[in-house]
Scaffold this motif. Structure first.
Motif, PDB file in Angstrom:
ATOM      1  N   PHE A 144       0.600  -1.237   0.171  1.00 38.95           N
ATOM      2  CA  PHE A 144       0.520   0.312   0.284  1.00 38.95           C
ATOM      3  C   PHE A 144       1.455   1.375  -0.147  1.00 38.95           C
ATOM      4  O   PHE A 144       2.295   1.088   0.396  1.00 38.95           O
ATOM      5  CB  PHE A 144      -0.837  -0.306   1.419  1.00 38.95           C
ATOM      6  CG  PHE A 144       0.131   0.634   2.719  1.00 38.95           C
ATOM      7  CD1 PHE A 144      -0.584   1.628   2.862  1.00 38.95           C
ATOM      8  CD2 PHE A 144       0.670  -0.726   3.345  1.00 38.95           C
ATOM      9  CE1 PHE A 144       0.278   2.219   4.363  1.00 38.95           C
ATOM     10  CE2 PHE A 144       1.111  -0.839   4.960  1.00 38.95           C
ATOM     11  CZ  PHE A 144       1.030   1.376   5.036  1.00 38.95           C
ATOM     12  N   GLU A 148      -2.018   7.105  -0.142  1.00 35.66           N
ATOM     13  CA  GLU A 148      -3.727   6.700  -0.845  1.00 35.66           C
ATOM     14  C   GLU A 148      -4.182   6.572   0.887  1.00 35.66           C
ATOM     15  O   GLU A 148      -5.052   5.979   0.289  1.00 35.66           O
ATOM     16  CB  GLU A 148      -3.527   5.163  -1.714  1.00 35.66           C
ATOM     17  CG  GLU A 148      -2.170   5.899  -3.022  1.00 35.66           C
ATOM     18  CD  GLU A 148      -2.509   4.814  -3.777  1.00 35.66           C
ATOM     19  OE1 GLU A 148      -2.823   3.781  -3.733  1.00 35.66           O
ATOM     20  OE2 GLU A 148      -2.044   5.488  -5.091  1.00 35.66           O
ATOM     21  N   HIS A 163     -17.195   3.212   5.469  1.00 35.85           N
ATOM     22  CA  HIS A 163     -17.812   1.897   5.177  1.00 35.85           C
ATOM     23  C   HIS A 163     -19.125   1.523   5.205  1.00 35.85           C
ATOM     24  O   HIS A 163     -19.843   1.046   6.086  1.00 35.85           O
ATOM     25  CB  HIS A 163     -16.037   0.819   5.760  1.00 35.85           C
ATOM     26  CG  HIS A 163     -16.407  -0.547   4.473  1.00 35.85           C
ATOM     27  ND1 HIS A 163     -17.693  -1.244   4.539  1.00 35.85           N
ATOM     28  CD2 HIS A 163     -16.017  -0.379   3.367  1.00 35.85           C
ATOM     29  CE1 HIS A 163     -16.860  -2.478   3.748  1.00 35.85           C
ATOM     30  NE2 HIS A 163     -15.991  -1.483   3.205  1.00 35.85           N
ATOM     31  N   ARG A 179      -8.696   3.855   5.788  1.00 37.42           N
ATOM     32  CA  ARG A 179      -9.519   2.815   4.283  1.00 37.42           C
ATOM     33  C   ARG A 179      -7.869   2.944   3.464  1.00 37.42           C
ATOM     34  O   ARG A 179      -7.314   3.615   3.293  1.00 37.42           O
ATOM     35  CB  ARG A 179     -10.372   3.716   3.363  1.00 37.42           C
ATOM     36  CG  ARG A 179     -11.034   2.937   1.849  1.00 37.42           C
ATOM     37  CD  ARG A 179     -11.311   3.388   1.291  1.00 37.42           C
ATOM     38  NE  ARG A 179     -12.259   4.152   1.799  1.00 37.42           N
ATOM     39  CZ  ARG A 179     -13.416   3.386   2.048  1.00 37.42           C
ATOM     40  NH1 ARG A 179     -13.691   2.463   0.725  1.00 37.42           N
ATOM     41  NH2 ARG A 179     -14.732   4.074   2.263  1.00 37.42           N
ATOM     42  N   PRO A 181      -6.582   1.689   0.277  1.00 40.73           N
ATOM     43  CA  PRO A 181      -5.946   0.361  -1.035  1.00 40.73           C
ATOM     44  C   PRO A 181      -5.008  -0.063  -1.419  1.00 40.73           C
ATOM     45  O   PRO A 181      -3.910   0.136  -0.281  1.00 40.73           O
ATOM     46  CB  PRO A 181      -5.863   2.228  -2.081  1.00 40.73           C
ATOM     47  CG  PRO A 181      -6.553   3.079  -0.896  1.00 40.73           C
ATOM     48  CD  PRO A 181      -5.929   3.291   0.289  1.00 40.73           C
ATOM     49  N   SER A 185      -2.213  -6.570  -4.008  1.00 39.97           N
ATOM     50  CA  SER A 185      -3.398  -8.032  -3.523  1.00 39.97           C
ATOM     51  C   SER A 185      -3.051  -9.705  -4.014  1.00 39.97           C
ATOM     52  O   SER A 185      -3.503 -10.593  -3.105  1.00 39.97           O
ATOM     53  CB  SER A 185      -5.239  -7.945  -3.754  1.00 39.97           C
ATOM     54  OG  SER A 185      -4.422  -8.066  -5.276  1.00 39.97           O
ATOM     55  N   ASP A 195      -8.933  -5.989  -2.305  1.00 40.01           N
ATOM     56  CA  ASP A 195      -8.111  -4.946  -3.016  1.00 40.01           C
ATOM     57  C   ASP A 195      -8.611  -3.600  -1.952  1.00 40.01           C
ATOM     58  O   ASP A 195      -7.754  -2.564  -2.265  1.00 40.01           O
ATOM     59  CB  ASP A 195      -9.476  -4.581  -4.381  1.00 40.01           C
ATOM     60  CG  ASP A 195      -9.630  -5.642  -5.568  1.00 40.01           C
ATOM     61  OD1 ASP A 195      -8.872  -6.047  -5.603  1.00 40.01           O
ATOM     62  OD2 ASP A 195     -10.442  -5.125  -6.075  1.00 40.01           O
ATOM     63  N   GLU A 196      -9.243  -3.948  -1.317  1.00 36.88           N
ATOM     64  CA  GLU A 196      -8.909  -2.853  -0.222  1.00 36.88           C
ATOM     65  C   GLU A 196      -9.224  -2.909   1.404  1.00 36.88           C
ATOM     66  O   GLU A 196      -9.741  -4.277   1.332  1.00 36.88           O
ATOM     67  CB  GLU A 196      -9.987  -1.090  -0.414  1.00 36.88           C
ATOM     68  CG  GLU A 196     -11.584  -1.977  -0.075  1.00 36.88           C
ATOM     69  CD  GLU A 196     -12.819  -0.014   0.415  1.00 36.88           C
ATOM     70  OE1 GLU A 196     -11.111   0.551  -0.566  1.00 36.88           O
ATOM     71  OE2 GLU A 196     -13.190  -0.367   0.373  1.00 36.88           O
ATOM     72  N   GLU A 215     -12.935  -6.163   4.830  1.00 37.27           N
ATOM     73  CA  GLU A 215     -12.246  -6.640   3.450  1.00 37.27           C
ATOM     74  C   GLU A 215     -12.805  -7.120   2.831  1.00 37.27           C
ATOM     75  O   GLU A 215     -13.836  -8.396   3.856  1.00 37.27           O
ATOM     76  CB  GLU A 215     -10.800  -7.828   4.475  1.00 37.27           C
ATOM     77  CG  GLU A 215      -9.848  -7.315   3.415  1.00 37.27           C
ATOM     78  CD  GLU A 215      -8.452  -8.620   3.716  1.00 37.27           C
ATOM     79  OE1 GLU A 215      -7.901  -8.865   2.768  1.00 37.27           O
ATOM     80  OE2 GLU A 215      -9.176  -8.807   5.059  1.00 37.27           O
TER      81      GLU A 215
END
Length: 220
Positions: A144, A148, A163, A179, A181, A185, A195-196, A215
């Protein structure tokens, strides 16, 4: 007897009689040695107002709460320390370090399960994942990027949840939702992360621990 000697004797006699007259007029104006207390003198008492204990520290308080003790909010550095520690422990498959980052009641929530599914204990879930999958394959990968990350604090008066799996009203004062991103992965054909990853952090002392992990991931 010489004249000067007789004069001196007469003066002394008059002085002695005068002293007797004064002494017989009443009690002396000062305490005599025989009247002083026999025990040793104690110091005068002083009234002491003991300091009361300060109120228990809180993260937030309203204006009408009176005397309160507020804790200094933890900065972003404390958030990054927990997030970095989480992914570092995963890549190293260091379950001991990972467990140290969880609260006692930490849960791992998968969005692939139905709404009635119960969320497993986070330490148990990650122990099973590390047994089935090789997370050391992510070593050397950028999992990660800090730039971001999206950080939401409970005291930000959120109008919507960061979320869908996290309710705004469930956030406690001092909670932080991050969060993350995920940049890497997969390792080959193996999917290792969603994916996050959303980390719900709860303050404990001067650090954050992971209270919930959300997740989009299903155990193979």
């Amino acid at each position: 007897m010489p004249k000067s000697t007789r004069a001196t004797a007469a003066a002394c006699a008059l002085l002695f009689v005068g002293l007797l007259g004064c002494g017989g007029a009443g009690t002396p104006l000062f305490a005599t040695t025989s009247e002083l207390p026999e025990q040793s003198r104690r110091p005068d008492g002083v009234a002491v107002d003991p300091a009361s204990a300060p109120p228990r520290a809180r993260d937030v308080a309203n204006a009408g709460a009176g005397l309160v003790t507020l804790r200094t909010p933890l900065g972003t550095e404390a958030v990054l320390t927990t997030v970095n520690g989480f992914f570092r422990a995963i890549v190293n498959e260091d379950m001991e370090a990972l467990e140290a980052l969880f609260t006692r009641d930490a849960l791992s929530i998968s969005t692939t399960y139905g709404p009635n599914s119960s969320a497993p204990s986070a330490p148990l879930f990650w122990t099973q994942r590390m047994r089935r999958l090789d997370y050391t394959k992510l070593a050397g990968e950028v999992v990660f990027r800090e730039a971001e990350l999206e950080v939401y604090r409970a005291e930000d008066a959120l109008t919507s949840s960061p979320h869908p799996a996290i309710r705004v009203e469930a956030l406690s004062a001092g909670d932080v939702v991050v969060r993350v991103p995920i940049a890497a992965s997969r390792a080959g054909s193996d999917r290792l992360l969603g994916d996050e990853v959303v980390l719900w952090l709860r303050r404990e002392g001067e650090r954050y621990r992971i209270y919930r992990i959300v997740e989009d991931f299903q155990m193979p």
